[in-house]
Design an enzyme around this catalytic site. Structure first.
Site, PDB file in Angstrom:
ATOM      1  N   HIS A   1      12.985   0.787  38.062  1.00  0.00           N
ATOM      2  CA  HIS A   1      12.131   1.577  38.959  1.00  0.00           C
ATOM      3  C   HIS A   1      10.786   0.885  39.128  1.00  0.00           C
ATOM      4  CE1 HIS A   1      10.201   2.758  35.254  1.00  0.00           C
ATOM      5  NE2 HIS A   1      11.286   3.368  34.822  1.00  0.00           N
TER       6      HIS A   1
HETATM    7  P1  TYD Z   1      12.520   7.116  32.441  1.00  0.00           P
HETATM    8  O1  TYD Z   1      11.119   6.798  32.815  1.00  0.00           O
HETATM    9  O2  TYD Z   1      13.520   7.264  33.535  1.00  0.00           O
HETATM   10  O3  TYD Z   1      13.064   6.057  31.398  1.00  0.00           O
HETATM   11  P2  TYD Z   1      13.140   4.471  31.566  1.00  0.00           P
HETATM   12  O4  TYD Z   1      12.414   4.110  32.805  1.00  0.00           O
HETATM   13  O5  TYD Z   1      12.515   3.903  30.351  1.00  0.00           O
HETATM   14  O6  TYD Z   1      14.593   4.101  31.623  1.00  0.00           O
HETATM   15  O7  TYD Z   1      12.463   8.427  31.572  1.00  0.00           O
HETATM   16  C1  TYD Z   1      13.608   9.013  30.965  1.00  0.00           C
HETATM   17  C2  TYD Z   1      13.386  10.515  30.856  1.00  0.00           C
HETATM   18  O8  TYD Z   1      12.262  10.807  30.035  1.00  0.00           O
HETATM   19  C3  TYD Z   1      13.133  11.169  32.205  1.00  0.00           C
HETATM   20  O9  TYD Z   1      13.941  12.324  32.297  1.00  0.00           O
HETATM   21  C4  TYD Z   1      11.695  11.583  32.181  1.00  0.00           C
HETATM   22  C5  TYD Z   1      11.313  11.644  30.729  1.00  0.00           C
HETATM   23  N1  TYD Z   1       9.950  11.159  30.470  1.00  0.00           N
HETATM   24  C6  TYD Z   1       8.942  12.062  30.251  1.00  0.00           C
HETATM   25  O10 TYD Z   1       9.136  13.284  30.263  1.00  0.00           O
HETATM   26  N2  TYD Z   1       7.681  11.580  29.982  1.00  0.00           N
HETATM   27  C7  TYD Z   1       7.404  10.253  29.970  1.00  0.00           C
HETATM   28  O11 TYD Z   1       6.246   9.851  29.728  1.00  0.00           O
HETATM   29  C8  TYD Z   1       8.466   9.321  30.238  1.00  0.00           C
HETATM   30  C9  TYD Z   1       8.208   7.847  30.265  1.00  0.00           C
HETATM   31  C10 TYD Z   1       9.716   9.813  30.486  1.00  0.00           C
END
Ligand code: TYD
Length: 138
Positions: free
Chosen positions: A52
């Protein structure tokens, strides 16, 4: 911002027979005010995180333990940074697509963000990312 704005930052190290110590400070080694800290751990072999871009959020990533690669992409070029020492951090400015992969066993990725968590800040679709880049919206 382009992949050339991504910077590997060497952090202070205090080497000691009792063990080593490193630290980071906001608006010093990390070029923004820290609003959020999170960590990624227990990543099964072969999995990737990220995939992303952010509209506003800047990031600073440290491999606190183990190793992984951070691949950044500005829509024109990509660059891969291997993080495998806890005294290096990677600054990722806004607007870049990024993936974290090649996690070693027991890797821990510590991430600092410049904004609070906001799902609206994410661009999770690569085609949409490319469109936003080409129209200069990001
Ligand atoms: P995501 O950012 O999609 O993970 P990555 O990019 O590392 O693969 O986040 C995974 C899940 O965690 C998503 O449902 C949102 C939640 N999340 C939070 O609630 N707070 C945060 O600060 C982060 C980074 C994620």
């Amino acid at each position: 911002m382009t992949i050339n704005d991504v910077r590997l930052v060497e952090l202070p190290r205090f080497l000691d027979a009792r063990g080593n110590l490193s630290f980071v400070e906001q608006l010093n080694h990390i070029p923004f005010e820290i609003k959020r800290t999170y960590w990624i751990y227990d990543v099964p072999g072969g999995e990737a995180r990220g995939g992303h871009a952010f509209r506003q959020n800047q990031e600073f990533i440290i491999a606190l333990s183990g190793a992984f690669d951070v691949v950044v992409d500005d829509g024109k070029s990509t660059k891969s940074f291997t993080l495998n020492r806890s005294y290096y951090g990677l600054y990722v400015p806004v607007g870049l697509w990024r993936v974290i992969n090649n996690f070693s066993t027991n890797a821990v990725a510590l991430e600092f963000g410049s904004i609070h968590y906001d799902e609206q800040d994410y661009i999770r679709n690569y085609d949409e990312y490319i469109k936003l880049r080409s129209s200069g919206q990001i």
